[in-house]
Design a protein around this motif. Structure first.
Motif, PDB file in Angstrom:
ATOM      1  N   TYR A  38       0.799  -1.231   0.000  1.00 34.82           N
ATOM      2  CA  TYR A  38       0.000   0.000   0.000  1.00 34.82           C
ATOM      3  C   TYR A  38       0.826   1.274   0.000  1.00 34.82           C
ATOM      4  O   TYR A  38       0.317   2.343  -0.344  1.00 34.82           O
ATOM      5  CB  TYR A  38      -0.932   0.024   1.228  1.00 34.82           C
ATOM      6  N   MET A  39       2.083   1.202   0.384  1.00 36.11           N
ATOM      7  CA  MET A  39       2.904   2.398   0.510  1.00 36.11           C
ATOM      8  C   MET A  39       3.574   2.739  -0.815  1.00 36.11           C
ATOM      9  O   MET A  39       4.123   1.872  -1.501  1.00 36.11           O
ATOM     10  CB  MET A  39       3.957   2.213   1.592  1.00 36.11           C
ATOM     11  N   MET A  63       4.239   7.210   1.350  1.00 34.10           N
ATOM     12  CA  MET A  63       2.903   7.663   1.714  1.00 34.10           C
ATOM     13  C   MET A  63       1.891   6.638   1.219  1.00 34.10           C
ATOM     14  O   MET A  63       2.009   6.123   0.108  1.00 34.10           O
ATOM     15  CB  MET A  63       2.612   9.035   1.117  1.00 34.10           C
ATOM     16  N   ARG A  64       0.912   6.354   2.034  1.00 30.58           N
ATOM     17  CA  ARG A  64      -0.059   5.321   1.701  1.00 30.58           C
ATOM     18  C   ARG A  64      -0.917   5.738   0.511  1.00 30.58           C
ATOM     19  O   ARG A  64      -1.562   6.788   0.519  1.00 30.58           O
ATOM     20  CB  ARG A  64      -0.946   5.000   2.895  1.00 30.58           C
ATOM     21  N   TYR A 118      -6.939   6.465  -1.716  1.00 35.31           N
ATOM     22  CA  TYR A 118      -7.443   6.141  -0.387  1.00 35.31           C
ATOM     23  C   TYR A 118      -6.584   6.852   0.646  1.00 35.31           C
ATOM     24  O   TYR A 118      -5.475   7.297   0.360  1.00 35.31           O
ATOM     25  CB  TYR A 118      -7.413   4.627  -0.133  1.00 35.31           C
ATOM     26  N   GLY A 119      -7.109   6.894   1.883  1.00 34.51           N
ATOM     27  CA  GLY A 119      -6.398   7.566   2.958  1.00 34.51           C
ATOM     28  C   GLY A 119      -5.489   6.632   3.736  1.00 34.51           C
ATOM     29  O   GLY A 119      -4.918   5.687   3.174  1.00 34.51           O
ATOM     30  N   ASP A 120      -5.390   6.863   5.026  1.00 35.15           N
ATOM     31  CA  ASP A 120      -4.427   6.135   5.844  1.00 35.15           C
ATOM     32  C   ASP A 120      -4.890   4.749   6.266  1.00 35.15           C
ATOM     33  O   ASP A 120      -4.144   4.016   6.918  1.00 35.15           O
ATOM     34  CB  ASP A 120      -4.074   6.964   7.088  1.00 35.15           C
ATOM     35  N   ASP A 121      -6.129   4.390   5.925  1.00 37.38           N
ATOM     36  CA  ASP A 121      -6.579   3.010   6.093  1.00 37.38           C
ATOM     37  C   ASP A 121      -7.577   2.705   4.986  1.00 37.38           C
ATOM     38  O   ASP A 121      -7.953   3.581   4.203  1.00 37.38           O
ATOM     39  CB  ASP A 121      -7.194   2.773   7.482  1.00 37.38           C
ATOM     40  N   ALA A 122      -8.015   1.451   4.929  1.00 41.71           N
ATOM     41  CA  ALA A 122      -8.830   1.001   3.802  1.00 41.71           C
ATOM     42  C   ALA A 122     -10.156   1.742   3.691  1.00 41.71           C
ATOM     43  O   ALA A 122     -10.709   1.870   2.594  1.00 41.71           O
ATOM     44  CB  ALA A 122      -9.067  -0.500   3.916  1.00 41.71           C
ATOM     45  N   GLN A 123     -10.694   2.232   4.792  1.00 46.52           N
ATOM     46  CA  GLN A 123     -11.987   2.904   4.781  1.00 46.52           C
ATOM     47  C   GLN A 123     -11.869   4.422   4.654  1.00 46.52           C
ATOM     48  O   GLN A 123     -12.874   5.097   4.410  1.00 46.52           O
ATOM     49  CB  GLN A 123     -12.756   2.556   6.068  1.00 46.52           C
ATOM     50  N   ALA A 124     -10.681   4.958   4.808  1.00 51.00           N
ATOM     51  CA  ALA A 124     -10.508   6.412   4.758  1.00 51.00           C
ATOM     52  C   ALA A 124     -10.499   6.907   3.321  1.00 51.00           C
ATOM     53  O   ALA A 124      -9.878   6.293   2.452  1.00 51.00           O
ATOM     54  CB  ALA A 124      -9.216   6.808   5.466  1.00 51.00           C
ATOM     55  N   PRO A 125     -11.180   8.005   3.030  1.00 50.66           N
ATOM     56  CA  PRO A 125     -11.175   8.531   1.658  1.00 50.66           C
ATOM     57  C   PRO A 125      -9.817   9.107   1.292  1.00 50.66           C
ATOM     58  O   PRO A 125      -9.022   9.495   2.157  1.00 50.66           O
ATOM     59  CB  PRO A 125     -12.244   9.624   1.706  1.00 50.66           C
ATOM     60  N   GLN A 151     -14.083   3.224  -2.681  1.00 46.65           N
ATOM     61  CA  GLN A 151     -13.826   1.789  -2.713  1.00 46.65           C
ATOM     62  C   GLN A 151     -14.883   1.062  -3.542  1.00 46.65           C
ATOM     63  O   GLN A 151     -14.569   0.123  -4.274  1.00 46.65           O
ATOM     64  CB  GLN A 151     -13.780   1.246  -1.284  1.00 46.65           C
ATOM     65  N   SER A 152     -16.128   1.493  -3.457  1.00 51.64           N
ATOM     66  CA  SER A 152     -17.200   0.919  -4.272  1.00 51.64           C
ATOM     67  C   SER A 152     -17.357   1.756  -5.541  1.00 51.64           C
ATOM     68  O   SER A 152     -18.441   2.273  -5.837  1.00 51.64           O
ATOM     69  CB  SER A 152     -18.507   0.889  -3.477  1.00 51.64           C
ATOM     70  N   TYR A 153     -16.272   1.869  -6.291  1.00 55.09           N
ATOM     71  CA  TYR A 153     -16.244   2.824  -7.397  1.00 55.09           C
ATOM     72  C   TYR A 153     -17.273   2.528  -8.485  1.00 55.09           C
ATOM     73  O   TYR A 153     -17.882   3.432  -9.047  1.00 55.09           O
ATOM     74  CB  TYR A 153     -14.841   2.908  -7.992  1.00 55.09           C
TER      75      TYR A 153
END
Length: 361
Positions: free
Chosen positions: A160-161, A179-180, A204-211, A255-257
């Motif tokens: 991811y990085m 940076m992720r 995406y942001g700093d985790d899978a759910q973050a925009p 994520q649900s593009y």
């Protein structure tokens, strides 16, 4: 003994017909010293640089001369060709190719090559073996604010990085922090101070759910630019009557593009002491624009916005009225792999496939 090979390509002036109002597709007749192999008569991915059309199929790269289509050389790389550019960052004009993993070669390392455009002789500049050997950007720009261009590679350092690595003319290395999911990167002077600014877009942001988000470093640290979720692609360009570059970015990635995302392009303009953001382009039925480019498509001396979406390639004409008017260039679900060639005031796109097809705007 020579062989007559017929290949469907987009070279201007080759086998054209005066009675045909639309010269697309065109047929190119080439004289070669030996029969071309099947891998040399198709393109899975197309690039254009230094008066060459470069067709990549799996690990093979074939260079053809513009405009006569002569096959100059071919080389076999390590893995699948992910990106290729031409330019000079102080070492003279060269091609630069980034090879990595791909279909059938998932364990391939990431390899960066410097290629002589005339002979195809390749020199390895760097290689990397990691969990993910993908490239998200290869360009020449000033990445350290010293006023001199560097060769820069934006690549995945792990799953991811993402990391930006640069080389000066003496091949000394510049490394930026990881940076992720920072998959979009560019450098351009957005505030008019004469120094290229660092532009970073994240899906995406700093985790899978973050925009995801968008930020610009004007020299004093990152400055956030408002977004609607993640940024898929970006380009800094002076479009239409603009005297200085603005930042154009494909916003709205999620994520649900396929269900939730709507393709849109926003513009961030530096006004006095802040960025002003507005929406300039949309698509009624696409979920994103995978690539944003700027070309003078109609030859009027002003650049248009070319947006490569998940269904088609679209030309947007800049104007004071928002959103901008659009016209389709070509429909193709793999438009992201098309190559664009511009010379002598003309521009064309070549679509990959068993017989690479040309489409004029």
């Amino acid at each position: 003994m020579s062989y007559r090979i017929v290949l469907c390509l987009f070279f201007l002036g080759a086998c054209s017909r005066t009675d045909a109002p639309t010269p697309s597709p065109q047929t190119l007749v080439m004289e070669t010293a030996a029969p071309l192999k099947p891998s040399e008569t198709r393109c899975d991915r197309v690039f254009a640089a230094q008066d060459l059309i470069l067709c990549a199929t799996a690990s093979t790269l074939v260079a053809r001369q513009i405009p006569n289509g002569k096959s100059l050389w071919s080389l076999v790389g390590t893995g699948v060709l992910q990106d290729l550019i031409g330019g000079d960052f102080g070492r003279g004009p060269h091609l630069y190719a980034a090879w990595g993993r791909g279909r059938g070669q998932l364990d391939a390392p990431l390899v960066l090559q410097e290629i002589d455009a005339a002979s195809g002789a390749a020199t390895e500049l760097w290689h990397f073996s990691g969990a993910r050997t993908d490239v998200s950007g290869l360009f020449i720009s000033d990445i350290d604010r010293d006023g001199k261009p560097e060769l820069a590679l934006n690549h995945f350092a792990s799953k991811y990085m993402v990391k930006l690595r640069g080389w000066k003319a003496d091949l000394s290395v510049i490394e930026k922090s990881e940076m992720r999911m920072a998959t979009s990167r560019a450098f351009a002077d957005l505030n008019g101070d004469g120094i290229a600014d660092d532009i970073i877009g994240r899906v995406y942001g700093d985790d899978a759910q973050a925009p995801g988000d968008l930020r610009v470093d004007l020299g004093d640290g990152p400055l956030p630019i408002p977004t609607d979720r993640g940024v898929r692609s970006l380009v800094a360009a002076s479009l239409g009557a603009e005297a200085s570059p603005s930042l154009y970015f494909a916003d709205g990635w999620t994520q649900s593009y396929a269900k939730e995302a709507k393709a849109q392009v926003k513009r961030a303009r530096w006004e006095k002491d802040k960025f002003v953001v507005d929406t300039v382009a949309t698509s009624p039925d696409e979920y994103t624009f995978e690539k944003l480019l700027s070309f003078d498509v109609d030859g009027d001396g002003r650049a248009e916005l070319v947006a490569v979406g998940n269904k088609r390639c679209t030309v947007f004409t800049p104007s004071e009225t928002l959103p901008w008017k659009s016209r389709p260039w070509f429909e193709d679900p793999i438009a992201i792999y098309a190559g664009f060639w511009k010379t002598n005031g003309k521009i064309a796109a070549v679509l990959p496939g068993p017989n690479a097809k040309v489409v004029f705007p």
